[in-house]
Write a protein that holds these residues in place. Sequence first.
Motif, PDB file in Angstrom:
ATOM      1  N   MET A 188      44.035   0.434 -32.126  1.00 33.36           N
ATOM      2  CA  MET A 188      45.123  -0.277 -32.787  1.00 33.36           C
ATOM      3  C   MET A 188      46.444   0.254 -32.249  1.00 33.36           C
ATOM      4  SD  MET A 188      43.644  -2.423 -34.838  1.00 33.36           S
ATOM      5  CE  MET A 188      45.004  -2.955 -35.895  1.00 33.36           C
ATOM      6  N   THR A 234      39.599   2.695 -33.712  1.00 32.28           N
ATOM      7  CA  THR A 234      38.902   2.130 -34.856  1.00 32.28           C
ATOM      8  C   THR A 234      37.539   1.620 -34.411  1.00 32.28           C
ATOM      9  OG1 THR A 234      38.952   0.440 -36.595  1.00 32.28           O
ATOM     10  CG2 THR A 234      39.980  -0.131 -34.500  1.00 32.28           C
ATOM     11  N   GLU A 240      40.759  -3.457 -40.092  1.00 33.66           N
ATOM     12  CA  GLU A 240      42.147  -2.994 -40.022  1.00 33.66           C
ATOM     13  C   GLU A 240      43.122  -3.998 -40.614  1.00 33.66           C
ATOM     14  OE1 GLU A 240      43.004   0.029 -39.120  1.00 33.66           O
ATOM     15  OE2 GLU A 240      40.900   0.495 -38.738  1.00 33.66           O
ATOM     16  N   ARG A 248      46.719   1.312 -43.593  1.00 34.58           N
ATOM     17  CA  ARG A 248      45.778   1.610 -42.511  1.00 34.58           C
ATOM     18  C   ARG A 248      46.270   2.786 -41.657  1.00 34.58           C
ATOM     19  NH1 ARG A 248      41.860   1.617 -43.888  1.00 34.58           N
ATOM     20  NH2 ARG A 248      41.054   1.880 -41.776  1.00 34.58           N
ATOM     21  N   ALA A 252      44.585   6.390 -41.039  1.00 29.34           N
ATOM     22  CA  ALA A 252      44.197   6.800 -39.687  1.00 29.34           C
ATOM     23  C   ALA A 252      44.776   8.162 -39.315  1.00 29.34           C
ATOM     24  CB  ALA A 252      44.658   5.749 -38.677  1.00 29.34           C
ATOM     25  N   SER A 279      45.462  -5.153 -32.813  1.00 29.76           N
ATOM     26  CA  SER A 279      44.397  -4.525 -32.042  1.00 29.76           C
ATOM     27  C   SER A 279      44.725  -4.623 -30.559  1.00 29.76           C
ATOM     28  CB  SER A 279      43.057  -5.208 -32.334  1.00 29.76           C
ATOM     29  OG  SER A 279      43.158  -6.611 -32.169  1.00 29.76           O
TER      30      SER A 279
END
Length: 408
Positions: A188, A234, A240, A248, A252, A279
């Motif tokens: 991401m 991810t 996500e 998120r 993370a 992404s």
Amino acid sequence: MGISKEKDNRRALVVGLGISGISTAVRLRQIGWTPVLVERAPARRRGGYFVALFKGGRSAAKRLGILDRLSDRVPAGNANYEIDRAGNRRPGLSYGDLPGSPWMTVRGDVEGAAFAALGEDVEVRFSTVPTSIEQDADGVDVTLTNTADGTSVTERFDLVVGADGLRSTVRKLVFGPHEQYLHRLNYMAVAYELPRPLSELHQNDGATMMELNRSMWIFPFAGGNPTVLLNYRTDDVDAEFRQTPIERVRAAFGPEPTGRALGEVLDGLEAAEDLLFDSVEQVRMDSRHRGRVVLVGDSAWCVTLYAGMGVSMGMSGADLLGTTLQRHPGEVTRALAEWDRRLRPHVHAFQQNGIEQRQFFVQANKSELARRKAMNLASRIPVSARLMQQLQVSNKSGKLKDTDIALA
């Protein structure tokens, strides 16, 4: 007489008001076409995160009349540091240590410069999307829907250009579902402008924070606030998007205490108005045109931000598209085929480079992390630093990024 009329009234629909779309409209206008631009958003975006403009892209920008409004915004005398959550810092590698000779700027600067080159007489429709595209040998019928009031109109064009990003509506309508073309790298990317410089850094200095499977980059800019790039791995891309970006990202980069710098960065994310949260994916296609419909920019090739060639390729592709259409007047499909053929090796090379350079931005395992730390250390040793500079100059990918595609 009929052929002359077609030449005098060649009309192109350009979908997407980003850098690739505006550049395409500028180039079409230069060769005598009438572009009509449509954009899903209700207004033009003004802000933006960092972007790189390599020498090859600058050559295209100059021909498009865009370059004179741009500059390299790296602050004079800036330094770059590798930092950690505890507040420790040491000299580190910057984006400029990658091969090539990029100007560093922000997306809004490039979009604004391109829009200024477009001209006030070009029609731009906001809150508008294509909902149907049907074509025959002589033209393309497009149904355009205004998302603000729900009205629709069907119009005919000689060419349709999809410049509407990674999840292109034009690509979906004409070429098929996104899943056929998107290749996920399982990372991401989050990019935005900070409201102010970090308290631990001088406003002209940049920084990186490298941890296993996650990283933070701070890019300083002369005359403006720094911008941020966050990366993290991810295993479930779809998940996500089921929560807000800040939820998120905090997950993370947790559960450890953030420390001062990362804490300020995450606070800045909560307040960011113009945010990239997406992404990291590549668009892989055997052909970027079908009949009188063509894709440009991320909708066509998306080499990923790790290659750093999104802006340069967007303008270079637009520039070359106009050149091939001008070379084959009245032969749209032939022009598109030639354009695609000439671009294909460059797209392939930059996509490979994007995959290879991922580990410069975020490290997937302990070996990559150790290699990155070794590169940082080598950059501080004079002999090693000179060797790295020599390798950068001779690097094949750097030469490709600085190549003028129109002349290649």
